[in-house]
Enzyme design. Structure first.
Site, short mmCIF file in Angstrom:
data_model
loop_
_atom_site.label_atom_id
_atom_site.label_comp_id
_atom_site.label_asym_id
_atom_site.label_seq_id
_atom_site.Cartn_x
_atom_site.Cartn_y
_atom_site.Cartn_z
N PHE A 1 27.04 48.30 55.83
CA PHE A 1 27.30 48.91 57.14
C PHE A 1 26.49 50.19 57.20
CE2 PHE A 1 30.70 46.12 58.38
CZ PHE A 1 31.28 45.73 57.19
N GLU B 1 43.48 38.06 41.59
CA GLU B 1 44.11 39.08 42.42
C GLU B 1 43.72 38.89 43.88
OE1 GLU B 1 42.87 42.61 40.25
OE2 GLU B 1 43.88 41.91 38.44
N GLU C 1 45.55 49.50 42.92
CA GLU C 1 46.28 48.28 42.57
C GLU C 1 47.18 48.01 43.77
OE1 GLU C 1 46.24 46.27 39.97
OE2 GLU C 1 45.13 47.37 38.42
N HIS D 1 38.65 40.74 39.49
CA HIS D 1 39.57 39.86 38.76
C HIS D 1 40.01 38.77 39.73
CE1 HIS D 1 40.52 43.39 35.88
NE2 HIS D 1 39.65 42.56 35.32
N ARG E 1 41.39 35.08 35.37
CA ARG E 1 41.07 36.49 35.62
C ARG E 1 39.60 36.82 35.41
NH1 ARG E 1 43.32 41.84 34.50
NH2 ARG E 1 42.06 43.03 33.04
N TYR F 1 44.61 33.00 52.96
CA TYR F 1 43.63 33.05 51.88
C TYR F 1 42.57 31.98 52.11
CZ TYR F 1 47.09 35.94 49.46
OH TYR F 1 47.96 36.94 49.12
N HIS G 1 42.22 46.09 43.25
CA HIS G 1 42.86 45.15 42.33
C HIS G 1 44.27 44.87 42.81
CE1 HIS G 1 40.10 45.51 38.74
NE2 HIS G 1 39.73 46.57 39.41
#
Lengths: 291, 422
Positions: free
Chosen positions: B163, B185, B383, B182, B240, B123, B309
């Protein structure tokens, strides 16, 4: 509980909800033993005993989750935690004055994803949601997932490991922001989840369900006498409102003995703060207990 | 030399496929003469031990490598000992070795795809993501450009990667990939930046993405909520919403996925600024949302809008704001099921498919509903992983597996759009 869910029935108007989902056992036989129905599977709709009332979608899922939280708490075993695999069948009956009773059968899997074996436990439960009040009444029995001696052995190993941890624990959040849990701290997570199961059971309703998002602080970790005394703050994630709810939990655990839990959650909207106490495995009436 | 043929035949029995080898070991057995060979062949010959010869000797005094299943370890060791056969264990746990290799390979694959040492299996900060977007545009100048479409409440740039293989001022039909709306996430932003590099790298190599890009442009917004993202890195991992100020309230931010003009302030949103699903004072009040709306409307030729998400492993289509069936629901459902199957084909990750309202919960003012109601037919919400065990705090080692499987789902959708332009 992290569900591996069946797809809900095909969308329709808000009306009589399918109360019985019969899903072929074949759907259980996937590689990981995870019984999520493959995309495209649906159950027949059938609603005996169902009054014309509004059901949230996934009522059976809700009931299964509540039942599993309660089961995990009552079993009191951090090495034998279960997670929902799939709902096999269920039916619901509604009493508009009192609440909603759900009878269901579902399968479970090991909570710990590292335990990759394909053992599916099977549970049957009766869950009574009391008109959106918390603390659904639960009757649940499950087939054995882990052999009793093995479970006791694992619990005892966990216990010994925890006793050896240096106190005070030099840790803030579990997991950290990147989702990492140090292997030596994994037992703490499992024990915290066990304690949270009690809280999540009490708070689950027809509409609300919870996941344990993070241990945000470890306030106290004591093992003076035999019991492990664990005081921590956990962040619960409520799914339908997307709220994060901090709960302070204080538990006492010794392998084979019933779990003792006290807790206090900060609620966002409600004026009253929710808290509860449980000693032993009997379902005792809640006492407000403020830290 | 019958024994050579004998062993040769056994090599053919090497195990292929996706069997597991937990606890299985490889023994290197020294055979010094014909007598020892015949003793060994006795052992290997026994059906119930299920041994597997990996390397047979071509001459004497060269060792034999034999794969011994874990259940046969004891009897084999006893036999070797009793027959005076020398051996050593060269692989103590074959499965562990294979797993390690897999891990390394994946790690390297991820590393390879990056320049500037951007580790796709981790991350990153907002700055790092923005830098990597710039880097991709630099590495693939004919294909990719980084475009600023607006700014956030706290005045951070909103960058999109475009692109396009179109010449000049052509306004081809386009796909919008939205991520990180959000902020907590994180797998969404991480998947998006991986996908950016993937699109660029695979163009000209993978027929699917190549033909997709010959017909359509792709716009990718990896961080739709930059202020929120920075806040999750610095203050509150579980934030969030946006970080806009709500006059008269101590609570900050609105839910950017309740702020779109699609049944705004309807069911499944809150008018309480302190709520995680606060819809905001009015539709498009959040500048982050308005920037995207303005861009898409100005462009006027979007055919597909996909919003990433986490968590729950769901692939959904409109509507969230009503249980009423969307006019194209059947087609969208069919596409979504195919996409979910493609996704599952990689690692077995199962996704549930259905319309938002009944699959997860009622939600008004969502991006995907807005897109659909504005003639962007192919509107989907993913999700991503997992189903609640780690939830938002998905371990970084799942980023690349998640991105790779999601890519298969995205491609399926984009291929369908390519073949069904309207």
């Amino acid at each position: 509980m992290p569900p591996r869910r069946q797809p809900p029935p095909a969308s329709g108007p808000w009306g009589p909800r399918p109360a019985v989902l019969l899903l072929a056992p074949l759907l259980l036989l996937t590689q990981q033993g995870v019984a999520a129905a493959p995309v495209g599977a649906e159950g027949p709709e059938d609603s005996p005993g169902l009054q014309d009332a509004e059901f949230p979608s996934g009522l059976l899922q809700q009931a299964a989750r509540a039942a599993l939280h309660f089961f995990n708490f009552r079993a009191g075993s951090p090495s034998a935690l279960r997670v929902l695999a799939a709902v096999l069948e269920g039916r619901a009956t509604v009493n508009p004055k009192k609440g909603c009773q759900v009878d269901l059968v579902f399968t479970t899997d090991h909570y710990n994803p590292e335990v990759g074996e394909e053992h599916l436990g099977k549970c049957s439960a009766r869950v009574f949601f009391r008109n959106q009040k918390p603390r659904p009444a639960i009757n649940v029995t499950c087939t054995r997932l882990i052999e009793k001696n093995k479970r006791q052995e694992e619990d005892y190993l966990l216990y010994k490991h925890m006793k050896q941890l240096k106190t005070p624990l030099d840790v803030t959040s579990i997991p950290d922001s990147h989702g990492h849990i140090d292997p030596s701290l994994r037992p703490i997570w499992d024990l915290a989840f066990l304690g949270s199961s009690y809280v999540m059971w009490e708070k689950t309703t027809q509409f609300l369900h919870y996941y344990m998002a993070q241990i945000s602080s470890v306030n106290q970790w004591k093992t003076n006498d035999d019991t492990i005394d664990f005081d921590y703050t956990v962040l619960l994630h409520e799914f339908s409102t997307q709220e994060i709810i901090p709960c302070r939990i204080h538990l006492g655990w010794y392998p084979g003995k019933p779990l003792k839990v006290k807790y206090h959650c900060q609620e966002l909207q409600t004026p009253e703060e929710a808290s509860g106490t449980e000693e032993g495995s009997a379902v005792a009436p809640t006492e407000l207990n403020n830290f | 030399m019958k024994w050579i043929l004998f062993f040769g035949a056994l090599i053919g029995l090497s195990v292929c496929g996706r069997e597991k080898f937990f606890g299985d070991q490889v023994f290197r057995i020294n055979v010094r003469n014909g007598d020892e060979i015949s003793k060994l062949s006795q052992l290997v010959n026994s059906d119930n031990l299920k041994l597997n010869v990996w390397k047979s000797p071509s001459t004497f005094s060269r060792p034999v490598d034999v794969l011994v299943p874990s259940v046969s370890l004891q009897p084999v060791k006893s036999f070797l000992k009793s027959q005076g056969l020398e051996y050593s264990v060269t692989i103590k746990d074959l499965q562990a070795l294979l797993d390690n290799e897999d891990e390394e390979m994946q790690h390297n694959e991820g590393q390879e795809r990056s320049s500037n040492n951007f580790n796709y299996g981790a991350y990153h900060s907002l700055e790092a993501i923005y830098r990597e977007m710039d880097s991709i545009a630099g590495d693939f100048p004919e294909l990719a450009t980084r475009v600023k479409i607006g700014h956030s409440f706290e005045n951070r740039p909103m960058y999109v990667l475009k692109f396009s293989t179109a010449e000049g001022r052509q306004r081809r039909p386009a796909v919008w990939l939205n991520a990180g709306i959000h902020s907590r996430e994180w797998i969404s932003q991480a998947t998006a930046i991986w996908t950016a590099r993937k699109i660029a790298s695979d163009y000209g190599k993978d027929p699917a993405i190549t033909t997709i890009l010959e017909k359509m442009d792709i716009f990718l917004l990896p961080v739709a909520n930059p202020d929120g993202y920075v806040y999750t890195q610095t203050q509150n991992r579980l934030w969030r919403k946006t970080r806009s100020v709500n006059p008269g309230s101590p609570c900050i931010g609105a839910d950017p996925n309740r702020n779109w003009n699609a049944s705004f302030a309807g069911e499944g949103a809150s008018d309480n600024p302190c709520s995680e699903i606060y819809h905001g004072p009015h539709a498009n009040s959040e500048v982050e949302v308005k920037s995207v709306v303005d861009f898409i409307q100005e462009h006027g030729n979007f055919k597909c809008f996909i919003d990433l998400h986490s968590y729950s492993q769901l692939l959904m289509y409109p509507y969230g704001y009503t249980v009423k069936k969307a006019p194209d629901a059947d087609e969208l459902d069919e596409v979504a099921r195919r996409a979910a199957r493609a996704l599952a084909s990689l690692s077995g990750t199962t996704y549930q498919v259905g319309p938002t309202c009944t699959t997860v919960y009622p939600a008004s003012g969502s991006s995907v509903d807005w897109a659909y109601d504005h003639d962007i037919k192919y509107a989907f919400t993913f999700e991503l992983r997992d189903t609640g065990h780690y939830g938002f705090l998905l371990p970084a080692n799942q980023i690349i597996p998640t991105a790779e499987e999601t890519w298969l789902g995205l491609k399926t959708i984009m291929e369908h759009v390519r073949d069904n332009l309207y």
